[in-house]
Motif scaffolding. Structure first.
Motif, PDB file in Angstrom:
ATOM      1  N   ILE A 121       6.744  -8.843 -14.739  1.00  0.00           N
ATOM      2  CA  ILE A 121       6.512  -9.656 -16.167  1.00  0.00           C
ATOM      3  C   ILE A 121       5.268 -10.949 -16.683  1.00  0.00           C
ATOM      4  O   ILE A 121       4.849 -10.568 -17.895  1.00  0.00           O
ATOM      5  N   ALA A 122       5.623 -11.544 -15.529  1.00  0.00           N
ATOM      6  CA  ALA A 122       4.375 -12.388 -15.471  1.00  0.00           C
ATOM      7  C   ALA A 122       3.039 -11.699 -15.710  1.00  0.00           C
ATOM      8  O   ALA A 122       1.988 -12.092 -16.571  1.00  0.00           O
ATOM      9  N   ALA A 123       2.702 -10.676 -15.224  1.00  0.00           N
ATOM     10  CA  ALA A 123       1.350  -9.367 -15.094  1.00  0.00           C
ATOM     11  C   ALA A 123       1.557  -9.574 -16.262  1.00  0.00           C
ATOM     12  O   ALA A 123       0.035  -9.559 -16.965  1.00  0.00           O
ATOM     13  N   LYS A 138     -12.248  -5.988  -4.561  1.00  0.00           N
ATOM     14  CA  LYS A 138     -11.635  -6.156  -6.292  1.00  0.00           C
ATOM     15  C   LYS A 138     -10.791  -7.713  -5.281  1.00  0.00           C
ATOM     16  O   LYS A 138     -10.106  -7.809  -4.202  1.00  0.00           O
ATOM     17  N   PRO A 139     -10.427  -8.511  -6.740  1.00  0.00           N
ATOM     18  CA  PRO A 139      -9.238  -9.420  -5.898  1.00  0.00           C
ATOM     19  C   PRO A 139      -8.058  -9.111  -5.733  1.00  0.00           C
ATOM     20  O   PRO A 139      -7.459  -7.155  -6.294  1.00  0.00           O
ATOM     21  N   TRP A 140      -7.203  -9.420  -4.966  1.00  0.00           N
ATOM     22  CA  TRP A 140      -5.730  -8.824  -4.978  1.00  0.00           C
ATOM     23  C   TRP A 140      -5.312 -10.165  -4.225  1.00  0.00           C
ATOM     24  O   TRP A 140      -5.276 -11.593  -4.000  1.00  0.00           O
ATOM     25  N   LEU A 141      -3.837  -9.757  -4.342  1.00  0.00           N
ATOM     26  CA  LEU A 141      -2.504 -10.703  -4.861  1.00  0.00           C
ATOM     27  C   LEU A 141      -1.228 -10.726  -4.120  1.00  0.00           C
ATOM     28  O   LEU A 141      -0.899  -9.540  -4.341  1.00  0.00           O
ATOM     29  N   GLY A 164       8.620  -7.167  -0.357  1.00  0.00           N
ATOM     30  CA  GLY A 164       6.665  -7.401  -1.144  1.00  0.00           C
ATOM     31  C   GLY A 164       6.138  -7.349  -2.494  1.00  0.00           C
ATOM     32  O   GLY A 164       6.801  -6.109  -2.625  1.00  0.00           O
ATOM     33  N   MET A 165       5.460  -8.096  -2.529  1.00  0.00           N
ATOM     34  CA  MET A 165       4.626  -6.751  -4.074  1.00  0.00           C
ATOM     35  C   MET A 165       3.484  -7.344  -4.124  1.00  0.00           C
ATOM     36  O   MET A 165       2.949  -8.500  -3.439  1.00  0.00           O
ATOM     37  N   PHE A 166       2.805  -5.566  -3.852  1.00  0.00           N
ATOM     38  CA  PHE A 166       1.299  -6.631  -3.811  1.00  0.00           C
ATOM     39  C   PHE A 166       0.200  -6.336  -5.136  1.00  0.00           C
ATOM     40  O   PHE A 166       0.572  -4.658  -5.503  1.00  0.00           O
ATOM     41  N   LEU A 167      -0.768  -6.796  -5.478  1.00  0.00           N
ATOM     42  CA  LEU A 167      -1.471  -6.283  -6.343  1.00  0.00           C
ATOM     43  C   LEU A 167      -2.760  -6.298  -6.121  1.00  0.00           C
ATOM     44  O   LEU A 167      -3.290  -6.783  -5.459  1.00  0.00           O
ATOM     45  N   ILE A 168      -3.553  -5.587  -7.106  1.00  0.00           N
ATOM     46  CA  ILE A 168      -4.903  -5.488  -6.803  1.00  0.00           C
ATOM     47  C   ILE A 168      -5.601  -5.692  -8.297  1.00  0.00           C
ATOM     48  O   ILE A 168      -4.788  -4.937  -8.752  1.00  0.00           O
ATOM     49  N   ASN A 169      -6.530  -6.787  -8.096  1.00  0.00           N
ATOM     50  CA  ASN A 169      -6.437  -6.643  -9.636  1.00  0.00           C
ATOM     51  C   ASN A 169      -6.050  -7.537 -10.403  1.00  0.00           C
ATOM     52  O   ASN A 169      -6.108  -7.400 -11.036  1.00  0.00           O
ATOM     53  N   PRO A 170      -4.913  -8.922  -9.713  1.00  0.00           N
ATOM     54  CA  PRO A 170      -4.233  -9.169 -10.681  1.00  0.00           C
ATOM     55  C   PRO A 170      -4.487 -10.299 -11.441  1.00  0.00           C
ATOM     56  O   PRO A 170      -5.417 -10.715 -11.730  1.00  0.00           O
ATOM     57  N   PRO A 171      -4.139 -10.474 -13.283  1.00  0.00           N
ATOM     58  CA  PRO A 171      -4.884 -10.915 -13.885  1.00  0.00           C
ATOM     59  C   PRO A 171      -5.129 -12.697 -12.992  1.00  0.00           C
ATOM     60  O   PRO A 171      -4.351 -13.085 -12.497  1.00  0.00           O
ATOM     61  N   ASP A 231      -1.127 -18.873  -9.576  1.00  0.00           N
ATOM     62  CA  ASP A 231      -0.860 -20.731  -9.877  1.00  0.00           C
ATOM     63  C   ASP A 231       1.057 -20.660 -10.575  1.00  0.00           C
ATOM     64  O   ASP A 231       2.064 -21.179 -10.193  1.00  0.00           O
ATOM     65  N   GLN A 232       0.794 -18.392 -11.510  1.00  0.00           N
ATOM     66  CA  GLN A 232       2.610 -18.924 -11.745  1.00  0.00           C
ATOM     67  C   GLN A 232       3.299 -18.843 -11.081  1.00  0.00           C
ATOM     68  O   GLN A 232       4.582 -19.533 -11.662  1.00  0.00           O
ATOM     69  N   LEU A 233       3.322 -18.270 -10.549  1.00  0.00           N
ATOM     70  CA  LEU A 233       4.093 -17.584  -9.207  1.00  0.00           C
ATOM     71  C   LEU A 233       4.683 -18.029  -8.315  1.00  0.00           C
ATOM     72  O   LEU A 233       6.152 -18.119  -8.185  1.00  0.00           O
ATOM     73  N   ARG A 234       4.110 -19.329  -8.063  1.00  0.00           N
ATOM     74  CA  ARG A 234       4.138 -20.054  -6.746  1.00  0.00           C
ATOM     75  C   ARG A 234       5.477 -20.440  -7.090  1.00  0.00           C
ATOM     76  O   ARG A 234       6.485 -20.478  -5.296  1.00  0.00           O
ATOM     77  N   PRO A 235       5.789 -21.381  -8.227  1.00  0.00           N
ATOM     78  CA  PRO A 235       7.231 -22.125  -7.840  1.00  0.00           C
ATOM     79  C   PRO A 235       8.146 -21.335  -8.149  1.00  0.00           C
ATOM     80  O   PRO A 235       9.880 -21.624  -7.499  1.00  0.00           O
TER      81      PRO A 235
END
Length: 309
Positions: free
Chosen positions: A23-25, A239-242, A270-277, A282-286
């Protein structure tokens, strides 16, 4: 091959993680006007009854989403007391997830759980597209019937094909904006290698797409190798990743009076994202910190969040 049914697991702690991240992505991606194509390679049935035979048998939702919903929710009888109690103000990403789940239910109830297809469709705009793959015969029929009720026309396509084998045909989409969700059951050990191979091929076809992979964290070498392979793919492509993980309990086999031992069920995912928004971490940490605290089943609960690229 077709023994896995997500209906047994709908609304569990892994779904809380996966769908909060999804949802956040999606909401970040939908801030741009250009059309977005969402591809779900393993869509499942789309909607699930938390008070039905499947979810009731497993009771997993009681340790997941039902712990987080409002105190007056008409939850399954097996829902445990929440420890610690959920505050009135969950983190924004987690609050948005709970708000969306509630939107599929009458006030004060928690009987229906939306899977990834219905979460995505709920958020998408008229100009966006949704491609849903499902091979399980029963789930594919149920998905067809559930999607038909949406009267979404050509916005949603249900394909009874192997998502690993054919989802890349939609890449790149005409708008050159896409999010691809891959979350197989991993019932077969080959799913881990196929997931990595699928992402590698998708990146070759469409290097700027957003790729989100859910996976279970279990005592199996393939499960621990998958995020490392995905990180390598992202780094090689520049590419960036999360990478976010949620653990709710120990993975050790518990002892039983008969000496046989009892497997703990799924302890983490786990969730692994490539090219995350941008700003997603910062949104997910809390939200992750709250999930780890409120969904904890023992002292081993926790979360990790790393990103790079």
């Amino acid at each position: 091959m077709f023994s896995y049914r997500h209906a047994f697991h709908a609304g569990n702690h892994a779904d809380v993680l996966k769908h909060t991240v999804l949802i956040a992505a999606l909401e970040r991606l939908l801030e741009k006007d250009a059309p977005l194509t969402v591809i779900d390679t393993h869509a499942g049935a789309g909607l699930y009854r938390l008070d039905g035979d499947y979810a009731g048998t497993s009771g997993e939702a009681a340790q997941g989403v039902l712990r987080l919903l409002s105190p007056d929710a008409d939850a399954a009888p097996s829902a445990p007391a929440r420890k610690p109690p959920v505050p009135d103000e969950p983190a924004p990403a987690l609050a948005r997830y709970l708000e969306l789940v509630r939107s599929f239910n009458r006030a004060g109830q928690a009987r229906v759980y939306p899977g990834s297809p219905f979460i995505a469709q709920h958020l998408l705009r008229e100009q966006d597209k949704l491609k849903l793959y499902e091979l399980h015969p029963t789930d594919a029929r149920t998905l067809d019937a559930n999607v038909a009720q949406l009267e979404a026309g050509r916005q949603v396509a249900v394909l009874r094909e192997d998502g690993f084998g054919s989802a890349t045909k939609f890449l790149p989409p005409p708008s050159r904006r896409a999010l691809v969700l891959t979350d197989p059951s991993y019932e077969l050990k080959t799913d881990y290698a196929r997931t990595a191979a699928f992402v590698a091929e998708a990146l070759k076809r469409f290097a700027t797409g957003v790729y989100a992979v859910w996976y279970p964290i279990i005592p199996r070498p393939e499960a621990h190798e998958l995020p490392r392979r995905l990180k390598t793919l992202a780094n090689k492509a520049g590419k960036p990743w999360l990478h976010a993980t949620l653990t709710v309990k120990s993975s050790k086999i518990a002892s039983t009076p008969d000496g046989q031992g009892k497997r703990p069920g799924l302890p983490a995912s786990g969730m692994f994202l490539i090219n995350p928004p941008f700003t997603l971490a910062d949104q997910l940490r809390p939200a992750l910190a709250q999930m780890a605290a409120w969904l904890a089943q023992d002292r081993h609960a926790g979360f990790t969040l790393e990103h790079g690229g």
